[in-house]
Write a protein that holds these residues in place. Structure first.
Motif, PDB file in Angstrom:
ATOM      1  N   SER A  58       0.831  -1.214   0.000  1.00  0.00           N
ATOM      2  CA  SER A  58       0.000   0.000   0.000  1.00  0.00           C
ATOM      3  C   SER A  58       0.858   1.253   0.000  1.00  0.00           C
ATOM      4  O   SER A  58       1.993   1.259   0.501  1.00  0.00           O
ATOM      5  CB  SER A  58      -0.893   0.030   1.250  1.00  0.00           C
ATOM      6  N   TYR A  59       0.270   2.334  -0.520  1.00  0.00           N
ATOM      7  CA  TYR A  59       0.921   3.649  -0.587  1.00  0.00           C
ATOM      8  C   TYR A  59      -0.068   4.686  -0.077  1.00  0.00           C
ATOM      9  O   TYR A  59      -1.132   4.875  -0.666  1.00  0.00           O
ATOM     10  CB  TYR A  59       1.386   3.940  -2.020  1.00  0.00           C
ATOM     11  N   PHE A  60       0.316   5.352   1.032  1.00  0.00           N
ATOM     12  CA  PHE A  60      -0.575   6.288   1.710  1.00  0.00           C
ATOM     13  C   PHE A  60      -0.020   7.703   1.641  1.00  0.00           C
ATOM     14  O   PHE A  60       1.141   7.943   1.992  1.00  0.00           O
ATOM     15  CB  PHE A  60      -0.734   5.922   3.186  1.00  0.00           C
ATOM     16  N   ASP A  61      -0.858   8.656   1.223  1.00  0.00           N
ATOM     17  CA  ASP A  61      -0.591  10.061   1.484  1.00  0.00           C
ATOM     18  C   ASP A  61      -1.324  10.411   2.779  1.00  0.00           C
ATOM     19  O   ASP A  61      -1.919   9.553   3.436  1.00  0.00           O
ATOM     20  CB  ASP A  61      -1.045  10.927   0.318  1.00  0.00           C
ATOM     21  N   GLY A  62      -1.278  11.687   3.164  1.00  0.00           N
ATOM     22  CA  GLY A  62      -1.903  12.070   4.421  1.00  0.00           C
ATOM     23  C   GLY A  62      -3.399  11.833   4.450  1.00  0.00           C
ATOM     24  O   GLY A  62      -3.947  11.372   5.463  1.00  0.00           O
TER      25      GLY A  62
ATOM     26  N   PHE B   1       3.731  10.399   8.987  1.00  0.00           N
ATOM     27  CA  PHE B   1       3.339   9.806  10.255  1.00  0.00           C
ATOM     28  C   PHE B   1       1.903  10.169  10.586  1.00  0.00           C
ATOM     29  O   PHE B   1       1.359  11.160  10.102  1.00  0.00           O
ATOM     30  CB  PHE B   1       4.259  10.280  11.402  1.00  0.00           C
ATOM     31  N   VAL B   2       1.295   9.352  11.418  1.00  0.00           N
ATOM     32  CA  VAL B   2       0.007   9.686  11.998  1.00  0.00           C
ATOM     33  C   VAL B   2       0.015   9.201  13.445  1.00  0.00           C
ATOM     34  O   VAL B   2       0.438   8.081  13.727  1.00  0.00           O
ATOM     35  CB  VAL B   2      -1.175   9.086  11.210  1.00  0.00           C
ATOM     36  N   GLU B   3      -0.370  10.084  14.347  1.00  0.00           N
ATOM     37  CA  GLU B   3      -0.576   9.717  15.747  1.00  0.00           C
ATOM     38  C   GLU B   3      -2.067   9.506  15.946  1.00  0.00           C
ATOM     39  O   GLU B   3      -2.887  10.309  15.472  1.00  0.00           O
ATOM     40  CB  GLU B   3      -0.046  10.812  16.673  1.00  0.00           C
ATOM     41  N   ILE B   4      -2.429   8.443  16.669  1.00  0.00           N
ATOM     42  CA  ILE B   4      -3.820   8.037  16.772  1.00  0.00           C
ATOM     43  C   ILE B   4      -4.165   7.736  18.232  1.00  0.00           C
ATOM     44  O   ILE B   4      -3.266   7.583  19.073  1.00  0.00           O
ATOM     45  CB  ILE B   4      -4.112   6.808  15.891  1.00  0.00           C
ATOM     46  N   SER B   5      -5.447   7.639  18.527  1.00  0.00           N
ATOM     47  CA  SER B   5      -5.864   7.305  19.893  1.00  0.00           C
ATOM     48  C   SER B   5      -7.256   6.693  19.880  1.00  0.00           C
ATOM     49  O   SER B   5      -8.023   6.858  18.922  1.00  0.00           O
ATOM     50  CB  SER B   5      -5.863   8.555  20.783  1.00  0.00           C
ATOM     51  N   VAL B   6      -7.567   6.004  20.968  1.00  0.00           N
ATOM     52  CA  VAL B   6      -8.944   5.588  21.267  1.00  0.00           C
ATOM     53  C   VAL B   6      -9.201   5.893  22.734  1.00  0.00           C
ATOM     54  O   VAL B   6      -8.292   5.814  23.563  1.00  0.00           O
ATOM     55  CB  VAL B   6      -9.191   4.089  20.993  1.00  0.00           C
ATOM     56  N   ASN B   7     -10.439   6.304  23.009  1.00  0.00           N
ATOM     57  CA  ASN B   7     -10.879   6.579  24.382  1.00  0.00           C
ATOM     58  C   ASN B   7     -10.046   7.663  25.053  1.00  0.00           C
ATOM     59  O   ASN B   7      -9.883   7.673  26.275  1.00  0.00           O
ATOM     60  CB  ASN B   7     -10.820   5.294  25.238  1.00  0.00           C
TER      61      ASN B   7
ATOM     62  N   GLU C   4      -1.371  18.073   9.359  1.00  0.00           N
ATOM     63  CA  GLU C   4      -0.694  18.785   8.281  1.00  0.00           C
ATOM     64  C   GLU C   4      -0.891  18.088   6.937  1.00  0.00           C
ATOM     65  O   GLU C   4      -0.632  16.894   6.806  1.00  0.00           O
ATOM     66  CB  GLU C   4       0.811  18.868   8.606  1.00  0.00           C
ATOM     67  N   ASP C   5      -1.346  18.841   5.949  1.00  0.00           N
ATOM     68  CA  ASP C   5      -1.447  18.326   4.574  1.00  0.00           C
ATOM     69  C   ASP C   5      -2.177  16.993   4.509  1.00  0.00           C
ATOM     70  O   ASP C   5      -1.698  16.016   3.928  1.00  0.00           O
ATOM     71  CB  ASP C   5      -0.054  18.173   3.957  1.00  0.00           C
ATOM     72  N   ALA C   6      -3.350  16.944   5.113  1.00  0.00           N
ATOM     73  CA  ALA C   6      -4.108  15.702   5.095  1.00  0.00           C
ATOM     74  C   ALA C   6      -5.563  15.943   4.709  1.00  0.00           C
ATOM     75  O   ALA C   6      -6.417  15.119   4.988  1.00  0.00           O
ATOM     76  CB  ALA C   6      -4.032  15.022   6.462  1.00  0.00           C
ATOM     77  N   GLY C   7      -5.836  17.072   4.065  1.00  0.00           N
ATOM     78  CA  GLY C   7      -7.190  17.396   3.668  1.00  0.00           C
ATOM     79  C   GLY C   7      -7.441  17.116   2.193  1.00  0.00           C
ATOM     80  O   GLY C   7      -6.613  16.497   1.505  1.00  0.00           O
ATOM     81  N   PRO C   8      -8.550  17.588   1.680  1.00  0.00           N
ATOM     82  CA  PRO C   8      -8.887  17.356   0.272  1.00  0.00           C
ATOM     83  C   PRO C   8      -7.835  17.888  -0.702  1.00  0.00           C
ATOM     84  O   PRO C   8      -7.633  17.302  -1.764  1.00  0.00           O
ATOM     85  CB  PRO C   8     -10.222  18.091   0.111  1.00  0.00           C
TER      86      PRO C   8
END
Length: 392
Positions: free
Chosen positions: A218-222, A249-255, A265-269
């Motif tokens: 897989s290849y991911f942009d923001g 990078f992406v930092e993520i969380s639950v709860n 940053e730079d992860a919108g349309p």
């Protein structure tokens, strides 16, 4: 061609084929004892498809049966001082952002453990690392980290974790969405944070694509990276580019209570639209760069030069397969001593230590990763090699 495949990131569209790259080296991280073994290394089909809705890209022809991850692979980047510095700064940032003292960190795809050991040392946490390529002693090593050779089981034997990290493994997964869903299930009702780091598809598909390699499914942009995270039930805390824009990078969380931890940053349309533009021109750009570098090597040889490639990682393997399949370069060097005297897959180039360039007379050194330009330039000066650095 395979049957239509749904987008793993947004889950809303079938992937649309856009580039047939032919056969590519499967075992980019394996370095062979003999040239004959290297020349017999397999090729795998690369047929890229993209999601018209979010820009996610996948190799539609990927066959997981072709890849075997074990200790014969060596993709370690920590021999580079530039990468060591980058990794150390990342450790400081994560240790400062999240309450890790006494916490447990699960590192999926831990490599040889350098990052996890340093995080345990700086943050005062416990670490559990899994990687089929891990070649060190298993169990606890006194650093606060415990290592397992093999893929993370992600079942009832997985210890409860407060932070999950995965650097440059997520893009290798045949089912990245299922991986995130399973981690979310294991988190349960606890507050859990996470850090994922992948090659930035915006960079790789907007350039020659030397990091568009078979092991990367897989290849991911923001934009697409945030979509798959959110679809799997995680919250995006922060995202951005690192390492000269080559990593995402992406930092993520639950709860997790309260506001998100950092910028998105730079992860919108707009980022998605730039990604779709890069996808539209990638096949032609990839072929043009291959031909351009074949021509460049021809011109250097015709001028009496002895051009070399610095860097025998996956980007270098891909470059050699496309631009120098007949081994016209005078040498390939790398800072990783485990690669010296061994041969690279498909083309059979032998890897030498950088010190071999001293007195070689080369006037041109090709590199495929601009993030290492200053480091390599300084090394050449120490060796007394006066050569132009050509960035592929």
């Amino acid at each position: 061609m395979t049957a239509a495949r749904r987008c793993a990131a947004c889950g809303r569209h079938d992937l649309v084929p856009f580039a047939d790259l032919g056969g590519m080296p499967v075992l980019c991280g394996v370095h062979f004892a003999s040239r004959a073994e290297a020349l017999a290394s397999p090729l795998g089909a690369m047929w890229l498809g993209h999601c018209p809705g979010c820009g996610y890209v996948r190799n539609l022809a990927f066959d997981p049966a072709l890849l075997v991850y074990d200790t014969t692979m060596d993709t370690n980047l920590h021999h580079s001082p530039a990468f060591q510095s980058f990794s150390a700064e990342l450790v400081k940032r994560l240790a400062g952002r999240y309450p890790l003292g006494g916490a447990t960190v699960l590192d999926v795809g831990c490599g040889q453990g350098e990052f996890l050991r340093e995080l345990c040392h700086v943050a005062g946490c416990r670490g559990v690392g899994y990687d089929a390529m891990y070649a060190g002693p298993t169990g606890s090593d006194g650093s606060g980290a415990t290592f397992h050779r093999g893929h993370a089981p992600l079942d009832d034997t997985t210890p409860a974790f407060d932070l999950v990290t995965s650097r440059h493994w997520f893009e290798h997964l045949d089912d990245p969405y299922g991986f995130l869903v399973r981690l979310r299930e294991l988190a349960g009702a606890r507050t859990v944070h996470g850090y994922l780091e992948v090659p930035d598809a915006g960079y790789d598909l907007g350039t020659a694509g030397w990091e568009v390699i078979y092991p990367h499914v897989s290849y991911f942009d923001g934009y697409s990276l945030c979509r798959i995270v959110e679809r799997a039930g995680w919250r995006v805390e922060a995202t951005g580019r690192l390492f000269s824009g080559m990593f995402r990078f992406v930092e993520i969380s639950v709860n997790a209570p309260g506001p998100v931890a950092g910028p998105v940053e730079d992860a919108g349309p707009g980022d998605r639209d730039r990604q779709l533009g890069s996808i539209a021109g990638f096949a032609a750009r990839h072929a043009a760069e291959r031909d351009r570098w074949r021509g460049t090597i021809d011109r250097l040889l015709d001028a009496g030069d002895r051009p070399v490639l610095w860097g025998a990682g996956s980007r270098g393997v891909q470059f050699l397969h496309l631009a120098d399949p007949d081994r016209r370069l005078a040498a390939v060097v790398d800072v990783n001593p485990r690669k010296w005297g061994r041969h690279l897959p498909v083309t059979g180039h032998e890897v030498s230590p950088p010190e071999s360039l001293a007195g070689s007379g080369t006037r041109a050194v090709i590199i495929t990763n601009p993030a290492y330009r200053d480091e390599i330039g300084a090394a050449l000066r120490r060796l007394g090699v006066r050569a132009e650095l050509l960035v592929a």
